[in-house]
Write a protein that holds these residues in place. Sequence first.
Motif, PDB file in Angstrom:
ATOM      1  N   TYR A   1      -5.213  75.002  33.478  1.00 31.96           N
ATOM      2  CA  TYR A   1      -5.696  73.628  33.578  1.00 31.96           C
ATOM      3  C   TYR A   1      -5.415  73.058  34.974  1.00 31.96           C
ATOM      4  N   THR A   2      -4.282  73.439  35.547  1.00 32.13           N
ATOM      5  CA  THR A   2      -3.945  72.980  36.901  1.00 32.13           C
ATOM      6  C   THR A   2      -4.962  73.487  37.910  1.00 32.13           C
ATOM      7  N   ARG A   3      -5.404  74.730  37.749  1.00 34.53           N
ATOM      8  CA  ARG A   3      -6.411  75.285  38.674  1.00 34.53           C
ATOM      9  C   ARG A   3      -7.747  74.567  38.523  1.00 34.53           C
ATOM     10  N   TYR A   4      -8.146  74.288  37.280  1.00 34.31           N
ATOM     11  CA  TYR A   4      -9.396  73.544  37.071  1.00 34.31           C
ATOM     12  C   TYR A   4      -9.318  72.165  37.726  1.00 34.31           C
ATOM     13  N   LEU A   5      -8.181  71.491  37.552  1.00 34.01           N
ATOM     14  CA  LEU A   5      -8.020  70.169  38.157  1.00 34.01           C
ATOM     15  C   LEU A   5      -8.024  70.264  39.679  1.00 34.01           C
ATOM     16  N   THR A   6      -7.482  71.364  40.217  1.00 33.28           N
ATOM     17  CA  THR A   6      -7.483  71.571  41.668  1.00 33.28           C
ATOM     18  C   THR A   6      -8.906  71.644  42.206  1.00 33.28           C
ATOM     19  N   VAL A   7      -9.784  72.330  41.486  1.00 39.10           N
ATOM     20  CA  VAL A   7     -11.182  72.438  41.916  1.00 39.10           C
ATOM     21  C   VAL A   7     -11.830  71.054  41.972  1.00 39.10           C
ATOM     22  N   LEU A   8     -11.587  70.236  40.943  1.00 42.46           N
ATOM     23  CA  LEU A   8     -12.175  68.893  40.927  1.00 42.46           C
ATOM     24  C   LEU A   8     -11.651  68.045  42.089  1.00 42.46           C
ATOM     25  N   ILE A   9     -10.350  68.128  42.343  1.00 38.03           N
ATOM     26  CA  ILE A   9      -9.769  67.364  43.452  1.00 38.03           C
ATOM     27  C   ILE A   9     -10.326  67.854  44.788  1.00 38.03           C
ATOM     28  N   CYS A  10     -10.496  69.170  44.922  1.00 37.53           N
ATOM     29  CA  CYS A  10     -11.058  69.725  46.161  1.00 37.53           C
ATOM     30  C   CYS A  10     -12.477  69.229  46.395  1.00 37.53           C
ATOM     31  N   ILE A  11     -13.271  69.202  45.347  1.00 39.54           N
ATOM     32  CA  ILE A  11     -14.658  68.730  45.486  1.00 39.54           C
ATOM     33  C   ILE A  11     -14.677  67.265  45.916  1.00 39.54           C
TER      34      ILE A  11
ATOM     35  N   TYR B   1      -3.843  71.426  45.426  1.00 36.49           N
ATOM     36  CA  TYR B   1      -3.109  72.143  44.378  1.00 36.49           C
ATOM     37  C   TYR B   1      -1.781  71.464  44.092  1.00 36.49           C
ATOM     38  N   ILE B   2      -1.102  70.982  45.144  1.00 35.99           N
ATOM     39  CA  ILE B   2       0.145  70.246  44.948  1.00 35.99           C
ATOM     40  C   ILE B   2      -0.124  68.975  44.140  1.00 35.99           C
ATOM     41  N   THR B   3      -1.203  68.283  44.466  1.00 37.98           N
ATOM     42  CA  THR B   3      -1.546  67.047  43.760  1.00 37.98           C
ATOM     43  C   THR B   3      -1.810  67.305  42.286  1.00 37.98           C
ATOM     44  N   SER B   4      -2.589  68.336  41.985  1.00 41.40           N
ATOM     45  CA  SER B   4      -2.892  68.662  40.590  1.00 41.40           C
ATOM     46  C   SER B   4      -1.635  69.098  39.844  1.00 41.40           C
ATOM     47  N   SER B   5      -0.737  69.809  40.516  1.00 37.95           N
ATOM     48  CA  SER B   5       0.512  70.224  39.870  1.00 37.95           C
ATOM     49  C   SER B   5       1.369  69.016  39.515  1.00 37.95           C
ATOM     50  N   ILE B   6       1.420  68.044  40.426  1.00 34.75           N
ATOM     51  CA  ILE B   6       2.196  66.826  40.158  1.00 34.75           C
ATOM     52  C   ILE B   6       1.594  66.061  38.989  1.00 34.75           C
ATOM     53  N   ILE B   7       0.262  65.962  38.963  1.00 31.38           N
ATOM     54  CA  ILE B   7      -0.410  65.254  37.866  1.00 31.38           C
ATOM     55  C   ILE B   7      -0.105  65.923  36.528  1.00 31.38           C
ATOM     56  N   MET B   8      -0.154  67.259  36.485  1.00 30.84           N
ATOM     57  CA  MET B   8       0.124  67.978  35.243  1.00 30.84           C
ATOM     58  C   MET B   8       1.587  67.815  34.829  1.00 30.84           C
ATOM     59  N   GLN B   9       2.501  67.770  35.787  1.00 30.97           N
ATOM     60  CA  GLN B   9       3.908  67.554  35.458  1.00 30.97           C
ATOM     61  C   GLN B   9       4.135  66.176  34.860  1.00 30.97           C
TER      62      GLN B   9
END
Length: 468
Positions: A119-129, A85-93
């Motif tokens: 969108y950050t939550r969706y990206l978090t799911v992809l990163i988690c997978i 989630y931190i990674t996806s938040s940084i990417i979105m920022q």
Amino acid sequence: MFAAFVNAFKVKELRSRLLFTAGIIVLVRVASNLPCPGVNSGALNQYLTNFSQEAASGGVMAMVNLFTGGALEQFAVATLGIMPYITSSIIMQLLTPVLPSLEKMSRDGESGRQKINQYTRYLTVLICIFQGFLAAAAMADPSRIGLPSPHLPLYVGSQTVFMLMTIIVLTATTMVFMWLGEQVTERGIGNGVSIIITINIIARMPQAVTQLVEMTISGQTMSGATFKPVQLLLLFAVFIAVTAATILLTQGYRRVPIQMVRKTIGTQVMGGSTYMPLKVNFANVMPIIFAGAIMMVPGPLFNGLAQFTKGRDWSGASDFFLSLGTLFRYHSTGYMVLYGLLIMGFSYFWVASQFNPIQISENLKRDGAYIPGIRPGQPTADFLDQTMTRVTFGGAVFLTALALFPMILATPIFGIDFLVASFFGGTSLLIMVGVVLDTMSQMESHLTMRNYDGFLKSGRLRGRNAIQ
């Protein structure tokens, strides 16, 4: 200060927030000690016992294990933790200033921020997978990531079923952690996501203290060097000094005077003299995270190329790649130099992407405010850009020294274990200091609103989010 903690439990709302946050912390720690289904715990413990050099000397696995509170050692359901989630938040920022559609959403108020969060939550799911698949594949066969093969399988049952189940469990746990972090922010005290990371880091402190005691009793460091009690006292003094320096770095800012035109709105007179704070460490821990992520690539890449070219007709290629891999080995001189340069570069990169002097200048001009001695418009933007560049240089140098200090302690010269050295600077200390200051600042606000004394007899705490 102790009286302030006692008073915190006298305020009903603050007491309920503290208890709610404590309950979430307990759930997070339980998840960090609950193994994933299908893990052969006995074989995993034996494998980690036989292969402890990487964890002792630092590197990718040791850092992940630190941020997950030891979950990686047991391959717990919280192995990924909150980091995706931190990674996806940084990417979105980083993408928000680049993509016009995202920048427009960020200016649309609450509705736009909600879309970006979605969108950050969706990206978090992809990163988690993706990360869950890598973790499951590594458990199925550690040699895939360059680690020694275990004598016994680290899982039970079918490999396909184990990997699929692991991906689902790790992804679901991270999403639950993300939801729990949002609940803490809304109903608890402090920033929920940051508190989860901080608690996981602090959970490793008892083990670090135990290692310090063992080194003092045995009189030897992990590398076999002599370790005397006076060195333990010196380490405590260094820890206090580094912590104080980290607080100064986190709280430091440059005041830019602002003069606002006085306006009368109703019975209130608005305007007058104020200031704009330019933070010394504007990027916080982001440069260290970015630099660490990039430095994960060269070593394994060159080692993999060396293994690929070994035994083939490419004469000298394997030795060449091995020498390059040695150059980028953790704690090596080349690694530290490149790591420091990347931190310096990313400090300026983050400021350039997040700090917009032209927009700030336009906002000041629109509100009838100006910097004394500086003309409104482009001269104001140039002044802010030049001032921020100078402030960032000092912060970047300080941040680089803080990031490299634990690595220096963990070199064979000093022989301090990576787990112990990680609390003497770097990402872990910056996160702990920032989160503790932010949480105490919120608690002090609740206390002072109800006529209780805060944590300081004079002045006020400034959390990370208190200065904008």
